[in-house]
Design a protein around this motif. Structure first.
Motif, short mmCIF file in Angstrom:
data_model
loop_
_atom_site.label_atom_id
_atom_site.label_comp_id
_atom_site.label_asym_id
_atom_site.label_seq_id
_atom_site.Cartn_x
_atom_site.Cartn_y
_atom_site.Cartn_z
N LEU A 124 0.83 -1.21 0.00
CA LEU A 124 0.00 0.00 0.00
C LEU A 124 0.87 1.26 0.00
CD1 LEU A 124 -2.83 -1.04 2.48
CD2 LEU A 124 -3.01 -0.69 0.01
N LEU A 195 -4.55 -0.57 -5.54
CA LEU A 195 -4.66 0.00 -4.20
C LEU A 195 -5.98 -0.44 -3.55
CD1 LEU A 195 -2.75 1.82 -2.65
CD2 LEU A 195 -3.79 3.80 -3.73
N ILE A 199 -6.27 -2.69 -0.28
CA ILE A 199 -6.96 -2.14 0.88
C ILE A 199 -8.02 -3.14 1.35
CG2 ILE A 199 -8.59 -0.36 1.68
CD1 ILE A 199 -7.00 1.66 0.03
N HIS A 202 -6.23 -5.81 3.22
CA HIS A 202 -5.75 -5.21 4.47
C HIS A 202 -6.89 -5.14 5.49
CE1 HIS A 202 -2.39 -2.91 6.15
NE2 HIS A 202 -3.21 -1.95 6.55
#
Ligand code: HEM
Ligand code: FES
Lengths: 219, 164
Positions: A124, A195, A199, A202
């Motif tokens: 990230l 991204l 995310i 994550h």
């Protein structure tokens, strides 16, 4: 009526379970430093939104890029605001993501079972920097032109494959219309796509493991 | 919640988030909407007087095409378009200026001397020398520059041309 509709949706979507696990999950005692990940997420969404707005007027071609940005700043009402948010938000996002990483490091939250959360986080950070690098060229002014010339030349100093990397970044041996359009594609499609995907991973990991408690004297 | 006069910490945070988010959303949202719709909210540029040349350039009784180029700026791009009008000098002092746009779908009409008519190439319309429809699909005669949209100043014919 509303209650019924809600019940109907609830039975099929399981909204309240979703709500519980996403927003109502238990948290260890923390402080403001724990909010930086959410702040990064907010900035990512904000950059996405203002970025989409900018593409309404911006044109990624050498003969129009500069003028179209000039037009956004002076010809479109609130253009200065949208561009201003995107411009300053970009720097702020790098800063916030970086401090978020520092807090995770300082509180040793990268340890078992969160190693993957950390690794995904490294991705990230790199992608966030990549967004900054590709976005900087888009205004096609002197500063951005030369910054990209230098930046891609640095990649060119890598041994053996440097020349190839530089050509791949520039879309040829010099900065040209090809450089601008591939940076644009990277900036609005490729990097944000990656991204968003990372995310997602994550956040999944964070919800799965819950947040780490701060280490105390016994740790 | 046991005491209904007191709001729990949780509910307070929820409420504050919704209200705060709503306020910030509106403050950002309205400029955002104006930004997106800006070109539609702008008024187009105004009008200018265009000189078509001195009166004596025009033969009496024969419509003559006068073309001129106007450039306009759309956003950051400048485009030039050419326009045409037919000037018909009916007598020493009496002048009529027609737009050369067909009143059907805006193709450009030509004056055909043998037929003594303005002929539209698109759907075969014809207008007589006064602009009246002789045949074809157009719903009304050729548009004219007249009244306050036309004048003769120092022997030069001028029309008030609307841009946009
Ligand atoms: C776009 C960038 C990023 C976003 C949107 C993001 C988002 C988040 C969020 C929302 C959390 C929840 C806890 C908190 O806010 O502190 C979190 C935790 C975490 N992040 Fe990130 N993050 C990003 C970048 C990074 C980076 C660069 C690293 C490290 C290299 C990292 C490693 C971690 C780890 C290990 C946790 C777990 C912390 C714990 O459980 O206490 N993240 N992240
Ligand atoms: S546009 Fe002239 S006849 Fe249709």
């Amino acid at each position: 009526m509303w209650r019924k509709l809600y019940q109907w949706l609830e039975e099929r979507l399981g909204l309240s379970d979703l709500y519980k696990s996403l927003l109502d999950r238990p948290e260890p005692k923390g402080n403001w430093w724990n909010t930086l990940g959410s702040a990064s997420l907010f900035l990512f969404l904000m950059q996405g939104l203002t970025g989409i707005f900018l593409t309404v007027y911006y044109t990624p071609s050498p003969d129009h890029a500069y003028d179209s940005i000039q037009y956004i700043m002076t010809g479109v009402r609130f253009g200065w605001l949208i561009r201003g948010i995107h411009h300053w938000g970009a720097s702020l996002m790098v800063l916030v993501v970086f401090i978020h990483m520092l807090r995770v490091f300082v509180t040793a939250s990268y340890k078992y079972p969160r190693e993957l959360t950390w690794l995904v986080g490294v991705g990230l950070l790199l992608l966030t920097l990549g967004m900054g690098f590709t976005g900087y060229l888009l205004p096609w002014n002197q500063k951005s032109y030369w910054a990209t010339t230098v930046g891609t030349a640095i990649a060119g100093t890598a041994p053996f494959i440097g020349e190839f990397i530089m050509k791949a970044l520039r879309g040829g041996s010099d900065l040209s219309a090809l450089t601008l359009s591939r940076f644009f594609a990277a900036h609005i499609w490729i990097l944000p796509g990656l991204l968003a995907a990372l995310i997602g991973v994550h956040l999944y990991l964070i919800i799965k493991h819950g947040e780490s408690a701060f280490p105390d004297k016994d740790d | 919640m046991t005491d209904s006069h007191h709001i729990s910490r949780r509910d307070f945070i929820k409420l504050a988030t919704i209200v705060g988010g709503g306020v910030i959303g509106t403050i950002i949202g309205i400029p955002g909407l104006v930004y997106l719709l800006d070109p539609a909210l702008k008024s187009e540029q105004g009008e200018t007087w265009i000189s078509l040349g001195p009166l004596e350039n025009f033969e009496i009784g024969k419509p003559t095409l006068v073309t001129f180029v106007r450039s306009r700026v759309n956003g950051w791009e400048k485009t030039s378009s050419s326009y045409g009008v037919f000037v018909l000098r009916k007598s020493e002092t009496d002048v009529v200026v027609f737009s050369n746009l067909c009143t059907h779908l805006h193709c450009r009409v030509n004056w055909v001397e043998e037929k003594r008519a303005f002929v539209c190439p698109c759907h075969d319309a014809a207008f007589d020398i006064d602009g009246n429809v002789l045949g074809g699909p157009p719903p009304r005669p050729l548009d004219r520059y007249e009244g306050e949209h036309a004048k003769i100043e120092d022997g030069v014919i001028k029309i008030l041309f609307k841009e946009g």
